[in-house]
Design an enzyme around this catalytic site. Structure first.
Site, PDB file in Angstrom:
ATOM      1  N   ARG A 170      13.189  19.812  57.893  1.00 41.92           N
ATOM      2  CA  ARG A 170      14.362  18.944  57.655  1.00 41.92           C
ATOM      3  C   ARG A 170      15.503  19.234  58.971  1.00 41.92           C
ATOM      4  O   ARG A 170      15.958  18.546  59.385  1.00 41.92           O
ATOM      5  CB  ARG A 170      15.161  19.023  56.435  1.00 41.92           C
ATOM      6  CG  ARG A 170      13.904  18.571  55.357  1.00 41.92           C
ATOM      7  CD  ARG A 170      14.102  19.225  54.048  1.00 41.92           C
ATOM      8  NE  ARG A 170      15.590  18.545  53.521  1.00 41.92           N
ATOM      9  CZ  ARG A 170      15.713  18.374  52.084  1.00 41.92           C
ATOM     10  NH1 ARG A 170      14.684  18.983  51.343  1.00 41.92           N
ATOM     11  NH2 ARG A 170      16.823  17.648  51.533  1.00 41.92           N
TER      12      ARG A 170
ATOM     13  N   LEU B 198       7.370  23.013  47.141  1.00 45.87           N
ATOM     14  CA  LEU B 198       7.669  22.179  47.848  1.00 45.87           C
ATOM     15  C   LEU B 198       9.256  21.750  47.515  1.00 45.87           C
ATOM     16  O   LEU B 198       9.458  21.831  46.431  1.00 45.87           O
ATOM     17  CB  LEU B 198       7.057  20.902  47.859  1.00 45.87           C
ATOM     18  CG  LEU B 198       5.591  20.951  48.589  1.00 45.87           C
ATOM     19  CD1 LEU B 198       4.662  19.552  47.892  1.00 45.87           C
ATOM     20  CD2 LEU B 198       5.548  21.171  49.932  1.00 45.87           C
ATOM     21  N   ASP B 199       9.977  21.392  48.501  1.00 46.35           N
ATOM     22  CA  ASP B 199      11.568  20.871  48.064  1.00 46.35           C
ATOM     23  C   ASP B 199      11.181  19.800  47.043  1.00 46.35           C
ATOM     24  O   ASP B 199      10.250  18.977  47.042  1.00 46.35           O
ATOM     25  CB  ASP B 199      12.200  20.333  49.240  1.00 46.35           C
ATOM     26  CG  ASP B 199      12.463  21.422  50.195  1.00 46.35           C
ATOM     27  OD1 ASP B 199      12.542  22.724  49.856  1.00 46.35           O
ATOM     28  OD2 ASP B 199      12.978  21.183  51.533  1.00 46.35           O
ATOM     29  N   ARG B 200      12.442  19.630  46.260  1.00 43.40           N
ATOM     30  CA  ARG B 200      12.493  18.945  44.964  1.00 43.40           C
ATOM     31  C   ARG B 200      11.933  17.266  45.492  1.00 43.40           C
ATOM     32  O   ARG B 200      11.305  16.529  45.045  1.00 43.40           O
ATOM     33  CB  ARG B 200      13.744  18.762  44.424  1.00 43.40           C
ATOM     34  CG  ARG B 200      13.828  17.773  43.285  1.00 43.40           C
ATOM     35  CD  ARG B 200      15.303  17.787  42.760  1.00 43.40           C
ATOM     36  NE  ARG B 200      16.159  16.647  43.569  1.00 43.40           N
ATOM     37  CZ  ARG B 200      17.373  16.358  42.992  1.00 43.40           C
ATOM     38  NH1 ARG B 200      17.820  17.251  41.961  1.00 43.40           N
ATOM     39  NH2 ARG B 200      18.083  15.373  43.619  1.00 43.40           N
TER      40      ARG B 200
END
Length: 215
Positions: free
Chosen positions: A162, A61-63
């Protein structure tokens, strides 16, 4: 994006564990895997491995995204789960708060993505060279100039949700890469991996893990 990496020090939240897998609720602001340099060494897999030394990476997962992440505890489980992700056999549901009041109750986005090389790690839509990327979405509710959305990615491209939300005119609130102006002025990226459905590597039964969105 802030240059100083100061990940949250919340205790590890374990949603499920057995002989093949461990499922955790990742906090926002913590890298999934280590970055380049000692200052980026603190990450979710390192924290998981302190408790489960054999833990292996399956997906990321993205930060700034929070929510459900699965780790394999054996090489067999890693292969099994890796193929499920690769073959799009897992089902993922994300919750997002986005800018603007979304008019339609649901929709489908089909916009191919490619890395924006001069501005990496940003991604962008490229109809000629991009890799296929599809997202289904449902509006949960609107009000106060924003909308709560349920996002169901059909592919797993970097920054897919996003960029797709940005492209339909509703960037995710608090997104340090893609939101601008007031839409960016939130304490965190308002994107959370709420549900992950997969088949267990030992026996193949369907499992569904959920972590409530903290926003």
């Amino acid at each position: 994006m802030d240059d100083i990496y100061s990940p949250p020090q919340d205790p590890l939240v374990i949603l499920h564990q057995d002989h093949e897998i461990v499922v955790v609720d990742k906090p926002s602001g913590l890298l999934s895997v280590p970055g380049k340099g000692e200052h980026l060494a603190d990450c979710l897999i390192a924290r998981v491995q302190r408790v489960f030394p054999t833990a292996l990476l399956v997906h990321r997962l993205d930060r700034d995204t929070s929510g459900v992440m699965v780790f394999a505890l054996t090489p067999h489980a890693q292969r099994h789960l890796g193929l499920q992700f690769e073959n799009r056999q897992t089902k993922k549901i994300y919750i997002a708060r986005v800018w603007g009041e979304v008019a339609a109750p649901e929709g489908h986005i089909d916009l191919p993505l490619i890395v924006d090389w001069p501005n990496r790690p940003l991604q962008m839509v490229d109809h000629e060279n991009g890799r296929p990327a599809q997202t289904d979405w449902k509006r949960v509710r609107t009000g106060g100039g924003e909308s709560r959305m349920r996002l169901m990615p059909k592919t797993g491209r970097s920054h897919q949700l996003r960029v797709h939300m940005l492209e339909i005119g509703h960037p995710i609130l608090g997104d340090p890469f893609y939101a601008t102006g007031p839409a960016r002025d939130f304490p965190r990226l308002m994107l959370h991996s709420e549900t992950l459905q997969l088949r267990h590597p030992d026996g193949g039964r369907t499992l569904r893990f959920t972590a409530k969105a903290p926003f």
